[in-house]
Design an enzyme around this catalytic site. Structure first.
Site, short mmCIF file in Angstrom:
data_model
loop_
_atom_site.label_atom_id
_atom_site.label_comp_id
_atom_site.label_asym_id
_atom_site.label_seq_id
_atom_site.Cartn_x
_atom_site.Cartn_y
_atom_site.Cartn_z
N GLY A 164 0.81 -1.22 0.00
CA GLY A 164 0.00 0.00 0.00
C GLY A 164 0.84 1.27 0.00
N ARG A 292 -1.16 -14.41 -5.07
CA ARG A 292 -2.61 -14.67 -4.97
C ARG A 292 -3.24 -14.39 -6.32
NH1 ARG A 292 -3.97 -9.42 -5.55
NH2 ARG A 292 -2.53 -7.91 -4.63
P1 ADP Z 1 3.57 -1.58 -2.46
O1 ADP Z 1 3.68 -3.05 -2.21
O2 ADP Z 1 3.69 -0.74 -1.23
O3 ADP Z 1 2.40 -1.22 -3.33
P2 ADP Z 1 5.38 -1.57 -4.77
O4 ADP Z 1 6.75 -2.15 -4.72
O5 ADP Z 1 4.33 -2.34 -5.49
O6 ADP Z 1 4.92 -1.21 -3.29
O7 ADP Z 1 5.46 -0.12 -5.38
C1 ADP Z 1 4.32 0.72 -5.39
C2 ADP Z 1 4.46 1.78 -6.45
O8 ADP Z 1 5.59 2.63 -6.18
C3 ADP Z 1 4.72 1.27 -7.84
O9 ADP Z 1 3.52 0.92 -8.49
C4 ADP Z 1 5.41 2.43 -8.50
O10 ADP Z 1 4.46 3.38 -8.88
C5 ADP Z 1 6.24 3.00 -7.38
N1 ADP Z 1 7.60 2.44 -7.39
C6 ADP Z 1 8.10 1.44 -6.64
N2 ADP Z 1 9.41 1.20 -6.92
C7 ADP Z 1 9.74 2.07 -7.90
C8 ADP Z 1 10.95 2.35 -8.63
N3 ADP Z 1 12.08 1.69 -8.41
N4 ADP Z 1 10.91 3.33 -9.56
C9 ADP Z 1 9.78 4.02 -9.81
N5 ADP Z 1 8.61 3.83 -9.15
C10 ADP Z 1 8.60 2.88 -8.21
#
Ligand code: ADP
Length: 447
Positions: A164, A292
């Site tokens: 999140g 999932r």
């Molecule tokens: P969470 O599990 O908290 O949702 P994520 O790893 O899926 O975290 O990352 C959430 C969002 O953050 C991604 O969809 C993207 O928009 C942004 N994000 C995460 N890592 C990167 C990165 N290395 N570069 C650019 N955006 C990132």
């Protein structure tokens, strides 16, 4: 095969799982909170059991109550759906201890891929591209600064246990990095009880491209190609499509094979989604693995003809995957529009309440996955998504036309929904061109 599956979820995904079970000849038990008492989808289950008051913390997240419900009703398996306890390795372990099959990966595989640091390590080993950055947990600020120097700003500080968007900080200078590591650690510790953070390169303009995978308990794993989910607001996806538009065939091959390799190496059984960010040159980097079934699984079902929910149940029951990679062919193009009970024109404020009139769209290539009907009251307690409108057609432009046609048929009154925004998006020139980045929607809404 199982005799009776307990569904530890609600709403459209509970109904989706009930439908899959019926086709497999498996009985269903649906649990519900007091806020969902009398909900229309419950009548499709063979049995339903109230597990507590409206707040999820007192009902859908109550492991002892779910286990008791399964034991009382003689369920031999639990399907967690998505959200709630679906990615909780402790829950999967409790199910195992109680000799109830958890329909999903083993607690070990879930923990391994669910922790972003161990997942990234595993990905490196499997030669899956990851963002340049720290090899593991950042121990102190000096270490972070070294990484910052090495990979160059901007960088992003992320929590190993993240979800999140919590525990995440985008950083553009040494001074900010020092502060960000400290505050991200504190936030992650408070939110997840795990203060591990790591640092990686931040990509400014990215597309969100993810690969649907599925594995069995006999070491087989395949992919069902990719989806593009770049249309997002506050990290919440709004429209998803499959396949991802404009991807070079060779890149697509690399991307999809990387994902299935990771799942295979993790000895993963069940449905999984490997999420990537993709840059303008179509280089892709692992984001995370969702262990999932996902909200947007239907678009992959439409283009491949594989029933992902049914297949997930079959592999949990020990069956060997009925497909080999070469059996999976992509046919046409699909979109999913998330219909949320929100007033999108007024900052997406929630719009729960009684649905007095509901008319579902229909016709060739139109699928509505929803638990709503006229007379249903949308409770204010849970996620605002009330329906998924899925369309499938021979190519992307035809699928967009079909989506708009179906959206215009849909009537949900008098509550507000995101339907109108979807109609605008289907007519947006940049979106029609394909390949928008993850900030596209927020830029559009800011205009
Ligand atoms: P969470 O599990 O908290 O949702 P994520 O790893 O899926 O975290 O990352 C959430 C969002 O953050 C991604 O969809 C993207 O928009 C942004 N994000 C995460 N890592 C990167 C990165 N290395 N570069 C650019 N955006 C990132």
């Amino acid at each position: 095969m199982f005799n009776r599956v307990l569904i530890a979820n609600r709403g459209e995904i509970a109904l989706r799982i009930i439908r899959a079970c019926k086709e497999l000849g498996v009985e269903t038990v649906c649990v519900y909170s007091e806020a969902d008492a009398g909900a229309p989808y419950l009548r499709h289950a063979d049995r339903s059991v109230c597990i507590g008051p409206p707040p999820a913390s007192e009902s859908y997240l109550q492991i002892p109550r779910l286990i008791s419900a399964a034991e009382i009703t003689g369920a031999d398996a639990i399907h967690p759906g998505y959200g709630f306890l679906a990615e909780n390795a402790h829950f999967a372990e409790v199910c195992r201890d109680c000799k109830i099959e958890f329909i999903g990966p083993s607690p070990e595989a879930m923990a391994l891929l669910g922790d972003k640091i161990s997942c990234k390590r595993m990905a490196r080993k499997a030669k899956v591209p990851v963002f340049p950055g720290s090899d593991g947990e950042i121990e102190d600020e000096e270490e972070a600064l070294e990484i910052g120097k090495e990979i160059g700003y901007p960088v992003i500080v992320k929590a190993a246990a993240g979800g999140g968007g919590r525990g995440m900080r985008i950083v553009r200078s040494d001074a900010d990095l020092m502060k960000a590591v400290k505050s991200a650690k504190q936030e992650a510790e408070a939110a997840f009880g795990n203060g591990s953070v790591y640092v990686e390169k931040f990509l400014e303009h990215a597309r969100h491209v993810e690969v649907q995978c599925i594995g069995d308990k006999h070491g087989n794993a395949i992919h069902l190609y990719e989806r593009d989910c770049s249309v997002q607001r506050r990290h919440q996806k709004l429209i998803e499509e499959a396949p991802a538009p404009g991807i070079d065939p060779k890149k697509r091959e690399d991307l999809c094979k990387s994902a299935s390799r990771l799942i295979k190496n993790a000895q993963y059984a069940g449905a999984a989604t490997v999420e990537f960010l993709m840059d303008e040159k179509q280089n892709f980097y692992l984001l995370e693995v969702n262990t999932r079934v996902q909200v947007e699984h239907p678009i992959t079902e439409m283009i491949t003809g594989v029933d992902i929910v049914k297949t997930g149940i079959k592999v949990a029951a020990g069956e060997t995957l009925a497909y080999r990679q070469r059996d999976i062919k992509v046919n046409g193009h699909a979109f999913e529009c998330r219909i949320n009970a929100e007033d999108w024109a007024k900052g997406f404020i929630p719009s729960a309440g009684l649905i007095e009139r509901y008319v579902a769209p229909g016709g060739l290539g139109v699928r509505m996955d929803t638990h709503i009907e006229a007379g249903y009251r949308v409770p204010p307690t849970y996620d605002s998504m009330i329906a998924k409108l899925i369309v499938h057609a021979e190519d992307r432009p035809s699928a967009m036309k079909r989506a708009e046609r179906a959206l215009r048929e849909l009537i949900v009154e008098p509550i507000n929904t995101t339907t109108g925004l979807h109609i605008e998006l289907m007519n947006n020139a940049a979106f029609q061109k394909g390949g928008v980045d993850i900030h596209f929607l927020e830029r559009l809404l800011a205009k």
